[in-house]
Scaffold this motif. Structure first.
Motif, PDB file in Angstrom:
ATOM      1  N   GLY A 192       5.852 -18.028 -37.747  1.00 13.58           N
ATOM      2  CA  GLY A 192       4.979 -19.121 -38.156  1.00 13.58           C
ATOM      3  C   GLY A 192       5.331 -20.441 -37.510  1.00 13.58           C
ATOM      4  O   GLY A 192       4.449 -21.220 -37.122  1.00 13.58           O
ATOM      5  N   SER A 193       6.625 -20.698 -37.379  1.00 13.66           N
ATOM      6  CA  SER A 193       7.060 -21.977 -36.809  1.00 13.66           C
ATOM      7  C   SER A 193       6.811 -22.051 -35.311  1.00 13.66           C
ATOM      8  O   SER A 193       6.418 -23.091 -34.790  1.00 13.66           O
ATOM      9  N   VAL A 194       7.035 -20.958 -34.610  1.00  8.10           N
ATOM     10  CA  VAL A 194       6.952 -20.980 -33.149  1.00  8.10           C
ATOM     11  C   VAL A 194       5.548 -20.644 -32.646  1.00  8.10           C
ATOM     12  O   VAL A 194       4.997 -21.345 -31.793  1.00  8.10           O
ATOM     13  N   SER A 195       4.949 -19.582 -33.186  1.00 10.03           N
ATOM     14  CA  SER A 195       3.677 -19.128 -32.621  1.00 10.03           C
ATOM     15  C   SER A 195       2.535 -20.114 -32.854  1.00 10.03           C
ATOM     16  O   SER A 195       1.552 -20.107 -32.107  1.00 10.03           O
ATOM     17  N   THR A 196       2.640 -20.946 -33.886  1.00  7.62           N
ATOM     18  CA  THR A 196       1.555 -21.902 -34.169  1.00  7.62           C
ATOM     19  C   THR A 196       1.732 -23.228 -33.439  1.00  7.62           C
ATOM     20  O   THR A 196       0.843 -24.081 -33.491  1.00  7.62           O
ATOM     21  N   LEU A 197       2.875 -23.406 -32.793  1.00  6.37           N
ATOM     22  CA  LEU A 197       3.108 -24.685 -32.109  1.00  6.37           C
ATOM     23  C   LEU A 197       2.058 -24.951 -31.038  1.00  6.37           C
ATOM     24  O   LEU A 197       1.474 -26.046 -30.968  1.00  6.37           O
ATOM     25  N   ALA A 198       1.818 -23.961 -30.178  1.00  9.65           N
ATOM     26  CA  ALA A 198       0.901 -24.168 -29.057  1.00  9.65           C
ATOM     27  C   ALA A 198      -0.520 -24.489 -29.521  1.00  9.65           C
ATOM     28  O   ALA A 198      -1.108 -25.485 -29.074  1.00  9.65           O
ATOM     29  N   PRO A 199      -1.127 -23.688 -30.417  1.00 15.44           N
ATOM     30  CA  PRO A 199      -2.498 -24.022 -30.816  1.00 15.44           C
ATOM     31  C   PRO A 199      -2.613 -25.354 -31.546  1.00 15.44           C
ATOM     32  O   PRO A 199      -3.579 -26.103 -31.342  1.00 15.44           O
ATOM     33  N   ILE A 200      -1.629 -25.681 -32.405  1.00 16.10           N
ATOM     34  CA  ILE A 200      -1.719 -26.933 -33.163  1.00 16.10           C
ATOM     35  C   ILE A 200      -1.604 -28.140 -32.242  1.00 16.10           C
ATOM     36  O   ILE A 200      -2.438 -29.068 -32.295  1.00 16.10           O
ATOM     37  N   PHE A 201      -0.612 -28.156 -31.373  1.00 13.89           N
ATOM     38  CA  PHE A 201      -0.427 -29.335 -30.524  1.00 13.89           C
ATOM     39  C   PHE A 201      -1.435 -29.373 -29.379  1.00 13.89           C
ATOM     40  O   PHE A 201      -1.788 -30.455 -28.894  1.00 13.89           O
ATOM     41  N   ALA A 202      -1.920 -28.208 -28.959  1.00 17.63           N
ATOM     42  CA  ALA A 202      -2.999 -28.212 -27.976  1.00 17.63           C
ATOM     43  C   ALA A 202      -4.256 -28.823 -28.580  1.00 17.63           C
ATOM     44  O   ALA A 202      -4.939 -29.656 -27.953  1.00 17.63           O
ATOM     45  N   ALA A 203      -4.577 -28.441 -29.826  1.00 16.07           N
ATOM     46  CA  ALA A 203      -5.734 -29.020 -30.496  1.00 16.07           C
ATOM     47  C   ALA A 203      -5.543 -30.518 -30.735  1.00 16.07           C
ATOM     48  O   ALA A 203      -6.484 -31.310 -30.597  1.00 16.07           O
ATOM     49  N   ALA A 204      -4.314 -30.898 -31.088  1.00 16.95           N
ATOM     50  CA  ALA A 204      -4.051 -32.312 -31.365  1.00 16.95           C
ATOM     51  C   ALA A 204      -4.284 -33.176 -30.133  1.00 16.95           C
ATOM     52  O   ALA A 204      -4.994 -34.199 -30.194  1.00 16.95           O
ATOM     53  N   PHE A 205      -3.733 -32.796 -29.001  1.00 16.08           N
ATOM     54  CA  PHE A 205      -3.849 -33.627 -27.801  1.00 16.08           C
ATOM     55  C   PHE A 205      -5.207 -33.454 -27.123  1.00 16.08           C
ATOM     56  O   PHE A 205      -5.645 -34.340 -26.382  1.00 16.08           O
ATOM     57  N   ALA A 206      -5.878 -32.343 -27.376  1.00 11.41           N
ATOM     58  CA  ALA A 206      -7.204 -32.164 -26.788  1.00 11.41           C
ATOM     59  C   ALA A 206      -8.255 -32.983 -27.525  1.00 11.41           C
ATOM     60  O   ALA A 206      -9.175 -33.533 -26.908  1.00 11.41           O
ATOM     61  N   THR A 207      -8.136 -33.082 -28.846  1.00 15.12           N
ATOM     62  CA  THR A 207      -9.162 -33.776 -29.633  1.00 15.12           C
ATOM     63  C   THR A 207      -8.718 -35.147 -30.136  1.00 15.12           C
ATOM     64  O   THR A 207      -9.561 -36.014 -30.348  1.00 15.12           O
ATOM     65  N   GLN A 208      -7.401 -35.302 -30.344  1.00 19.07           N
ATOM     66  CA  GLN A 208      -6.840 -36.504 -30.981  1.00 19.07           C
ATOM     67  C   GLN A 208      -7.561 -36.805 -32.291  1.00 19.07           C
ATOM     68  O   GLN A 208      -7.673 -37.947 -32.721  1.00 19.07           O
ATOM     69  N   ASP A 209      -8.024 -35.746 -32.934  1.00 20.85           N
ATOM     70  CA  ASP A 209      -8.687 -35.823 -34.238  1.00 20.85           C
ATOM     71  C   ASP A 209      -7.767 -35.127 -35.238  1.00 20.85           C
ATOM     72  O   ASP A 209      -7.586 -33.911 -35.196  1.00 20.85           O
ATOM     73  N   THR A 210      -7.178 -35.891 -36.149  1.00 25.27           N
ATOM     74  CA  THR A 210      -6.164 -35.329 -37.040  1.00 25.27           C
ATOM     75  C   THR A 210      -6.751 -34.295 -37.997  1.00 25.27           C
ATOM     76  O   THR A 210      -6.098 -33.291 -38.309  1.00 25.27           O
ATOM     77  N   TRP A 211      -7.972 -34.522 -38.484  1.00 18.23           N
ATOM     78  CA  TRP A 211      -8.569 -33.566 -39.420  1.00 18.23           C
ATOM     79  C   TRP A 211      -8.865 -32.237 -38.742  1.00 18.23           C
ATOM     80  O   TRP A 211      -8.564 -31.172 -39.291  1.00 18.23           O
ATOM     81  N   GLN A 212      -9.429 -32.288 -37.543  1.00 17.20           N
ATOM     82  CA  GLN A 212      -9.697 -31.052 -36.812  1.00 17.20           C
ATOM     83  C   GLN A 212      -8.398 -30.330 -36.475  1.00 17.20           C
ATOM     84  O   GLN A 212      -8.324 -29.101 -36.522  1.00 17.20           O
ATOM     85  N   THR A 213      -7.383 -31.098 -36.135  1.00 17.72           N
ATOM     86  CA  THR A 213      -6.085 -30.494 -35.839  1.00 17.72           C
ATOM     87  C   THR A 213      -5.510 -29.812 -37.067  1.00 17.72           C
ATOM     88  O   THR A 213      -4.962 -28.703 -36.993  1.00 17.72           O
ATOM     89  N   PHE A 214      -5.653 -30.456 -38.227  1.00 22.10           N
ATOM     90  CA  PHE A 214      -5.172 -29.849 -39.469  1.00 22.10           C
ATOM     91  C   PHE A 214      -5.895 -28.537 -39.757  1.00 22.10           C
ATOM     92  O   PHE A 214      -5.271 -27.549 -40.163  1.00 22.10           O
ATOM     93  N   LEU A 215      -7.206 -28.504 -39.538  1.00 19.61           N
ATOM     94  CA  LEU A 215      -7.965 -27.276 -39.775  1.00 19.61           C
ATOM     95  C   LEU A 215      -7.506 -26.153 -38.848  1.00 19.61           C
ATOM     96  O   LEU A 215      -7.397 -24.991 -39.258  1.00 19.61           O
TER      97      LEU A 215
END
Length: 327
Positions: A192-215
């Motif tokens: 959970g800690s490692v495998s979700t890093l890439a999708p979460i931070f990729a979404a964060a820097f791609a959208t810079q939208d915190t709510w979408q990143t949280f989803l």
């Protein structure tokens, strides 16, 4: 991949005939004898006395195999079906000796103690599934032989730490806790800690939208938790491996997987992007080092190896997510 996880294409232990149970026992005893001889070879140079003990244990397994073959010959004839551990779902695994090198007294003692305990549980379960008196007697005798072995600590001339029954029970309880709770929970936390890093931070820097990143983080964490939980519960019922209830193991793995992913997803409930990202990175740092501590504390993994496996691997996955998000 799915066939390996869920056991597709493998037989259940309950479906084996008495002849197949004998054949499985024969191949298992042969494999165990080879493993003990490999341990003896690995210890021979530095620990010749201990190597002799493992050689004697291999000879004991040879004797068990010979008795099983003779019983098979009397009941079913000369042709022994080819059935091995990997052909049976939920059957315990054996780790090749090259995976536990460099060999040491403590390491091989732990492996061999586990082997004897698993063999005992197998013979107990196998005896329950046989109706022939001679077969049941032999399987019961072999179970008793595995159970009545002197402790390896004593056989290797080492000090046996648990001197009284209470201490021995405490050691057994701790071992069971590690097998049932710590191992699957740690595997889930790492995933959970490692495998979700890439999708979460990729979404964060791609959208810079915190709510979408949280989803994205919430869906990745929950999805990974469900997958890990079902996988852990489905691939081993715990009866032969001694790893305990599959439901408890599945819950431990699934819950810790979800927690591992949510740890760095929850900061993105904060509206400010850079504040949320800074906190998320700090949480990742704490998560990875917590995993290293658990590996060292309960799994006895050396600090350096655990750090390279977890922290370095996590940092690479995090960097990959950031790079992809900025692409």
């Amino acid at each position: 991949m799915l066939s390996r996880v869920f056991g597709f294409g493998r037989r259940s232990f309950q479906s084996l005939s008495e002849q197949e149970i004998l054949a499985l026992a024969i191949s298992s005893e042969e494999d165990d004898a080879r493993i003990y001889r490999a341990y003896a070879d690995g210890l021979a140079e530095q620990f010749p006395a201990s190597a002799k003990v493992f050689e004697e244990m291999a000879q004991e397994e040879d004797g068990h195999r010979a008795a099983l073959i003779e019983l098979h010959r009397e009941r079913f004839g000369e042709r022994i079906p080819l059935i091995r551990r990997e052909h049976v779902r939920d059957y315990y695994d054996r780790k090749p000796d090259w995976l536990v090198r460099p060999l040491g007294i403590d390491k091989v003692r732990g492996q061999a103690e586990q082997m004897e305990a698993q063999a005992y549980r197998f013979y107990v379960e196998a005896a329950k599934r046989t109706s022939d008196a001679s077969t049941r007697k032999l399987l019961g005798d072999l179970a008793a032989a595995e159970k009545s072995h002197e402790t390896l600590a004593q056989r290797l001339g080492l000090k046996h730490v648990p001197q009284d029954v209470q201490s021995s029970e405490a050691a057994t309880e701790r071992r069971q806790f590690i097998l049932t709770m710590v191992q699957p929970g740690l595997a889930g936390l790492m995933d959970g800690s490692v495998s979700t890093l890439a999708p979460i931070f990729a979404a964060a820097f791609a959208t810079q939208d915190t709510w979408q990143t949280f989803l994205v983080g919430l869906s990745a964490s929950v999805g990974a938790g469900i997958s890990m939980g079902f996988t852990e519960a489905a691939h081993d019922d715990g009866k032969l491996s001694g790893r305990g209830s599959p439901i408890i193991r599945g819950l431990a793995s699934g819950i810790m997987t979800t927690i591992g992913g949510l740890g760095h997803a929850l900061p993105y409930l904060i509206a400010d992007f850079w504040t949320a990202t800074t906190i998320a990175v700090a949480v990742v740092f704490v998560e990875l080092w917590a995993i290293v501590f658990i590996q060292n504390r309960y799994m006895e993994t050396p600090w350096l190896r655990a750090s390279l496996q977890v922290v370095l691997g996590g940092a690479l996955v995090l960097a990959a997510g950031v790079l992809i998000g900025n692409a």
